[in-house]
Motif scaffolding. Structure first.
Motif, PDB file in Angstrom:
ATOM      1  N   GLY A  46       0.806  -1.205   0.000  1.00  0.00           N
ATOM      2  CA  GLY A  46       0.000   0.000   0.000  1.00  0.00           C
ATOM      3  C   GLY A  46       0.836   1.250   0.000  1.00  0.00           C
ATOM      4  N   PRO A  47       0.221   2.368   0.316  1.00  0.00           N
ATOM      5  CA  PRO A  47       0.916   3.652   0.296  1.00  0.00           C
ATOM      6  C   PRO A  47       2.180   3.633   1.150  1.00  0.00           C
ATOM      7  CG  PRO A  47      -1.431   3.960   0.664  1.00  0.00           C
ATOM      8  CD  PRO A  47      -1.170   2.488   0.753  1.00  0.00           C
ATOM      9  N   GLY A  48       3.164   4.384   0.680  1.00  0.00           N
ATOM     10  CA  GLY A  48       4.433   4.437   1.410  1.00  0.00           C
ATOM     11  C   GLY A  48       5.118   3.095   1.357  1.00  0.00           C
ATOM     12  N   ASP A  49       5.563   2.646   2.501  1.00  0.00           N
ATOM     13  CA  ASP A  49       6.267   1.360   2.556  1.00  0.00           C
ATOM     14  C   ASP A  49       5.398   0.256   3.163  1.00  0.00           C
ATOM     15  OD1 ASP A  49       6.214   2.263   5.144  1.00  0.00           O
ATOM     16  OD2 ASP A  49       8.353   2.032   5.513  1.00  0.00           O
ATOM     17  N   LEU A  50       4.073   0.411   3.088  1.00  0.00           N
ATOM     18  CA  LEU A  50       3.165  -0.595   3.638  1.00  0.00           C
ATOM     19  C   LEU A  50       3.366  -1.929   2.924  1.00  0.00           C
ATOM     20  CD1 LEU A  50       0.797  -1.420   5.460  1.00  0.00           C
ATOM     21  CD2 LEU A  50      -0.726  -0.698   3.637  1.00  0.00           C
ATOM     22  N   SER A  51       3.677  -2.942   3.696  1.00  0.00           N
ATOM     23  CA  SER A  51       3.867  -4.285   3.157  1.00  0.00           C
ATOM     24  C   SER A  51       3.489  -5.285   4.243  1.00  0.00           C
ATOM     25  CB  SER A  51       5.325  -4.486   2.738  1.00  0.00           C
ATOM     26  OG  SER A  51       5.507  -5.772   2.206  1.00  0.00           O
ATOM     27  N   ALA A  52       2.733  -6.313   3.876  1.00  0.00           N
ATOM     28  CA  ALA A  52       2.291  -7.307   4.857  1.00  0.00           C
ATOM     29  C   ALA A  52       2.254  -8.683   4.222  1.00  0.00           C
ATOM     30  CB  ALA A  52       0.914  -6.941   5.393  1.00  0.00           C
ATOM     31  N   GLU A  53       2.598  -9.687   4.999  1.00  0.00           N
ATOM     32  CA  GLU A  53       2.598 -11.072   4.542  1.00  0.00           C
ATOM     33  C   GLU A  53       1.383 -11.805   5.095  1.00  0.00           C
ATOM     34  OE1 GLU A  53       6.226 -13.252   5.090  1.00  0.00           O
ATOM     35  OE2 GLU A  53       7.416 -11.430   5.070  1.00  0.00           O
ATOM     36  N   LEU A  54       1.264 -13.060   4.702  1.00  0.00           N
ATOM     37  CA  LEU A  54       0.204 -13.914   5.240  1.00  0.00           C
ATOM     38  C   LEU A  54       0.229 -13.857   6.756  1.00  0.00           C
ATOM     39  CD1 LEU A  54       0.572 -17.074   2.956  1.00  0.00           C
ATOM     40  CD2 LEU A  54      -1.150 -15.269   2.814  1.00  0.00           C
ATOM     41  N   GLY A  55      -0.948 -13.823   7.354  1.00  0.00           N
ATOM     42  CA  GLY A  55      -1.069 -13.777   8.805  1.00  0.00           C
ATOM     43  C   GLY A  55      -1.106 -12.374   9.383  1.00  0.00           C
ATOM     44  N   ALA A  56      -0.788 -11.366   8.589  1.00  0.00           N
ATOM     45  CA  ALA A  56      -0.732  -9.986   9.079  1.00  0.00           C
ATOM     46  C   ALA A  56      -2.119  -9.417   9.308  1.00  0.00           C
ATOM     47  CB  ALA A  56       0.025  -9.113   8.077  1.00  0.00           C
ATOM     48  N   GLN A  57      -2.165  -8.321  10.064  1.00  0.00           N
ATOM     49  CA  GLN A  57      -3.405  -7.578  10.290  1.00  0.00           C
ATOM     50  C   GLN A  57      -3.238  -6.165   9.774  1.00  0.00           C
ATOM     51  OE1 GLN A  57      -5.290  -7.890  14.092  1.00  0.00           O
ATOM     52  NE2 GLN A  57      -4.489  -9.934  14.446  1.00  0.00           N
ATOM     53  N   LEU A  58      -4.247  -5.696   9.029  1.00  0.00           N
ATOM     54  CA  LEU A  58      -4.250  -4.348   8.468  1.00  0.00           C
ATOM     55  C   LEU A  58      -5.575  -3.683   8.787  1.00  0.00           C
ATOM     56  CD1 LEU A  58      -2.949  -5.277   4.906  1.00  0.00           C
ATOM     57  CD2 LEU A  58      -1.609  -4.247   6.738  1.00  0.00           C
ATOM     58  N   LEU A  59      -5.667  -2.404   8.474  1.00  0.00           N
ATOM     59  CA  LEU A  59      -6.920  -1.671   8.593  1.00  0.00           C
ATOM     60  C   LEU A  59      -7.498  -1.452   7.198  1.00  0.00           C
ATOM     61  CD1 LEU A  59      -5.853   1.057  11.182  1.00  0.00           C
ATOM     62  CD2 LEU A  59      -7.121  -1.069  11.616  1.00  0.00           C
ATOM     63  N   ALA A  60      -8.818  -1.478   7.092  1.00  0.00           N
ATOM     64  CA  ALA A  60      -9.460  -1.226   5.804  1.00  0.00           C
ATOM     65  C   ALA A  60      -9.095   0.157   5.279  1.00  0.00           C
ATOM     66  CB  ALA A  60     -10.976  -1.371   5.929  1.00  0.00           C
ATOM     67  N   SER A  61      -8.784   1.068   6.174  1.00  0.00           N
ATOM     68  CA  SER A  61      -8.427   2.439   5.791  1.00  0.00           C
ATOM     69  C   SER A  61      -6.966   2.579   5.349  1.00  0.00           C
ATOM     70  CB  SER A  61      -8.700   3.395   6.951  1.00  0.00           C
ATOM     71  OG  SER A  61      -7.916   3.032   8.072  1.00  0.00           O
ATOM     72  N   ASP A  62      -6.181   1.497   5.399  1.00  0.00           N
ATOM     73  CA  ASP A  62      -4.767   1.560   5.025  1.00  0.00           C
ATOM     74  C   ASP A  62      -4.555   1.765   3.528  1.00  0.00           C
ATOM     75  OD1 ASP A  62      -3.795   1.276   7.607  1.00  0.00           O
ATOM     76  OD2 ASP A  62      -3.511  -0.900   7.434  1.00  0.00           O
ATOM     77  N   GLY A  63      -5.561   1.453   2.721  1.00  0.00           N
ATOM     78  CA  GLY A  63      -5.407   1.580   1.272  1.00  0.00           C
ATOM     79  C   GLY A  63      -4.552   0.496   0.655  1.00  0.00           C
ATOM     80  N   ALA A  64      -4.522  -0.674   1.274  1.00  0.00           N
ATOM     81  CA  ALA A  64      -3.675  -1.773   0.792  1.00  0.00           C
ATOM     82  C   ALA A  64      -4.358  -2.561  -0.318  1.00  0.00           C
ATOM     83  CB  ALA A  64      -3.328  -2.708   1.947  1.00  0.00           C
ATOM     84  N   THR A  65      -3.539  -3.245  -1.085  1.00  0.00           N
ATOM     85  CA  THR A  65      -3.992  -4.142  -2.139  1.00  0.00           C
ATOM     86  C   THR A  65      -3.387  -5.517  -1.902  1.00  0.00           C
ATOM     87  OG1 THR A  65      -4.139  -2.342  -3.744  1.00  0.00           O
ATOM     88  CG2 THR A  65      -3.960  -4.563  -4.633  1.00  0.00           C
TER      89      THR A  65
END
Length: 157
Positions: A46-65
């Motif tokens: 997502g925006p900036g350096d947002l990166s997550a692997e399997l098992g991670a938790q994010l917010l719907a507002s993070d703008g991740a894909t």
């Protein structure tokens, strides 16, 4: 080997890394009886350096894909019929399971913009096994789509 639990670690000989990856949910299951998958990857970015692997938790507002790299069959004999491989992205929430994206290309992606657990399934129609199976498992076994890989989820709150 009929199936494998694949744990995503940098050093597969380090028990501490394996335990940490299992605890974090960085793993997937592959039914290797249908072929060994290579190139499978699921991550969120997502925006900036947002990166997550399997098992991670994010917010719907993070703008991740959520981004999926669809695997191929390792060391597949070129003289065999090609398997049909496709990916599905599922969201599981309070209302149940919903397929939100599917395709048979090399990649698949979807925005992580709703609350739920997002997981990936890779499906395979194992045409490449037909010459070996004959009528052993009944007619048409190599012509029916099967789940090949189950990925652990990425959670969106």
């Amino acid at each position: 080997r009929w199936f494998s639990n694949v744990v995503l670690v940098a050093d597969r000989t380090d028990p501490a890394q394996i335990e940490a990856a299992l605890a974090a949910g960085r793993a997937f299951v592959a039914f290797e009886i249908l072929g060994t998958p290579v190139g499978f990857d699921v991550h969120a970015s997502g925006p900036g350096d947002l990166s997550a692997e399997l098992g991670a938790q994010l917010l719907a507002s993070d703008g991740a894909t959520l981004e999926v790299s669809v695997p191929t069959v390792w060391d597949l004999d070129a003289s065999l019929p090609a398997p049909a491989i496709r990916a599905r992205i599922l969201r599981i929430d309070a209302d149940g399971e919903t397929e939100i994206a599917a395709g048979d290309g090399a990649t698949l992606s979807t925005p992580l913009d709703a609350v739920g657990a997002y997981r990936v399934e890779i499906l395979i129609t194992p045409h490449h096994l037909g010459p070996y199976l004959g009528s052993f498992l009944g007619p048409g076994y190599a012509e029916r789509e099967r789940v090949w890989v189950y990925g652990n989820p990425i959670y969106v709150r």
